[in-house]
Design an enzyme around this catalytic site. Sequence first.
Site, PDB file in Angstrom:
ATOM      1  N   ASP A  44       0.826  -1.203   0.000  1.00 12.02           N
ATOM      2  CA  ASP A  44       0.000   0.000   0.000  1.00 12.02           C
ATOM      3  C   ASP A  44       0.864   1.258   0.000  1.00 12.02           C
ATOM      4  O   ASP A  44       0.480   2.282  -0.549  1.00 12.02           O
ATOM      5  CB  ASP A  44      -0.946  -0.008   1.210  1.00 12.02           C
ATOM      6  CG  ASP A  44      -2.190   0.827   0.962  1.00 12.02           C
ATOM      7  OD1 ASP A  44      -2.778   0.689  -0.135  1.00 12.02           O
ATOM      8  OD2 ASP A  44      -2.555   1.625   1.832  1.00 12.02           O
ATOM      9  N   CYS A 135     -11.206   4.522  -4.526  1.00 12.41           N
ATOM     10  CA  CYS A 135     -10.219   4.342  -3.443  1.00 12.41           C
ATOM     11  C   CYS A 135     -10.631   5.161  -2.227  1.00 12.41           C
ATOM     12  O   CYS A 135     -10.717   4.646  -1.109  1.00 12.41           O
ATOM     13  CB  CYS A 135      -8.818   4.772  -3.851  1.00 12.41           C
ATOM     14  SG  CYS A 135      -8.523   4.812  -5.602  1.00 12.41           S
ATOM     15  N   TYR A 139     -12.803   3.330   1.024  1.00 15.20           N
ATOM     16  CA  TYR A 139     -12.108   3.255   2.318  1.00 15.20           C
ATOM     17  C   TYR A 139     -12.884   4.008   3.403  1.00 15.20           C
ATOM     18  O   TYR A 139     -12.916   3.582   4.559  1.00 15.20           O
ATOM     19  CB  TYR A 139     -10.669   3.783   2.216  1.00 15.20           C
ATOM     20  CG  TYR A 139      -9.660   2.695   1.925  1.00 15.20           C
ATOM     21  CD1 TYR A 139      -9.834   1.824   0.854  1.00 15.20           C
ATOM     22  CD2 TYR A 139      -8.527   2.523   2.708  1.00 15.20           C
ATOM     23  CE1 TYR A 139      -8.907   0.825   0.567  1.00 15.20           C
ATOM     24  CE2 TYR A 139      -7.589   1.522   2.437  1.00 15.20           C
ATOM     25  CZ  TYR A 139      -7.798   0.682   1.364  1.00 15.20           C
ATOM     26  OH  TYR A 139      -6.883  -0.311   1.095  1.00 15.20           O
ATOM     27  N   TYR A 165      -9.308   5.653   8.806  1.00 15.32           N
ATOM     28  CA  TYR A 165     -10.210   5.661   7.659  1.00 15.32           C
ATOM     29  C   TYR A 165     -11.664   5.969   8.017  1.00 15.32           C
ATOM     30  O   TYR A 165     -12.440   6.311   7.117  1.00 15.32           O
ATOM     31  CB  TYR A 165     -10.064   4.361   6.855  1.00 15.32           C
ATOM     32  CG  TYR A 165      -8.743   4.339   6.112  1.00 15.32           C
ATOM     33  CD1 TYR A 165      -8.465   5.288   5.128  1.00 15.32           C
ATOM     34  CD2 TYR A 165      -7.755   3.406   6.410  1.00 15.32           C
ATOM     35  CE1 TYR A 165      -7.251   5.298   4.466  1.00 15.32           C
ATOM     36  CE2 TYR A 165      -6.538   3.410   5.744  1.00 15.32           C
ATOM     37  CZ  TYR A 165      -6.295   4.359   4.768  1.00 15.32           C
ATOM     38  OH  TYR A 165      -5.081   4.380   4.110  1.00 15.32           O
ATOM     39  N   GLU A 207      -9.748  -2.506  -6.397  1.00 15.11           N
ATOM     40  CA  GLU A 207      -9.781  -2.483  -4.924  1.00 15.11           C
ATOM     41  C   GLU A 207      -9.964  -3.911  -4.395  1.00 15.11           C
ATOM     42  O   GLU A 207      -9.315  -4.321  -3.441  1.00 15.11           O
ATOM     43  CB  GLU A 207     -10.918  -1.586  -4.413  1.00 15.11           C
ATOM     44  CG  GLU A 207     -10.624  -0.096  -4.488  1.00 15.11           C
ATOM     45  CD  GLU A 207      -9.490   0.329  -3.563  1.00 15.11           C
ATOM     46  OE1 GLU A 207      -9.385  -0.181  -2.434  1.00 15.11           O
ATOM     47  OE2 GLU A 207      -8.683   1.172  -3.993  1.00 15.11           O
TER      48      GLU A 207
END
Length: 221
Positions: A44, A135, A139, A165, A207
Amino acid sequence: MSFTQYLREKADSIWQANHKHPFVQEIGSGTLDIEAFKYYMKQDYLYLIEYSRVFALGAVKAPDLETMAIFSNYLQSTLNEEMALHRSYAKRLGISEEELENEEPAATTLSYSSYMISEAQKGSLAHLIAAILPCAWSYAEIGQTLATIPGAMDHPNYGEWVQMYQSEEFAEIANWLKQQLDSLTASVNEKEKEQLEAIFIRSSQFEYLFWEMSYQQRSWT
Ligand SMILES: Cc1ncc(C[n+]2csc(CCO)c2C)c(N)n1
């Protein structure tokens, strides 16, 4: 219905699969194998470096100073806040900064980040946002869902990730990107909307593949 709400509905089955993915579920229950999490963190980190470049391209394509300044703020917060969490996690998990930066991208990391950069470079600002919106938005959605699980935000390994998040700041980034895409598409034709939908769906699928890659700790074989 707004265009972004339409996109969310079109991608719903993929998003549901993301929510149900064992990597996501096990972050929530705190049972995820720490080796899978370490693998995710390293990959990531590479992904976020490329994502930051897309924010920089957003500033290049911005139609006015205000939009340019917002993209530049997000560029700085990704490099210095979101990636700082990765650096601090990595340190705690015994991964050095050098190791983080020298990690080789796995197939999914490379294809997802190359895909975003390519759409951002060749398309309009709307294309760029369609590629990065899943994205930011997914999240925020995942963070907010996991935050409702008792203890998930206090877990010694995964609590900070959930806290980050689920935060207002990430919801705001997703909301701002949604507003931009809705206003940019107010007067575009159907053909362009179809292109944007295809990009949004593709990034949503990536994802899923990113969770899967991390859970399996799969690189190239
Ligand atoms: C594979 C992958 N997808 C999405 C995110 C989350 N994310 C990336 S940039 C950004 C917004 C700006 O910082 C958010 C929420 C991630 N970390 N890794």
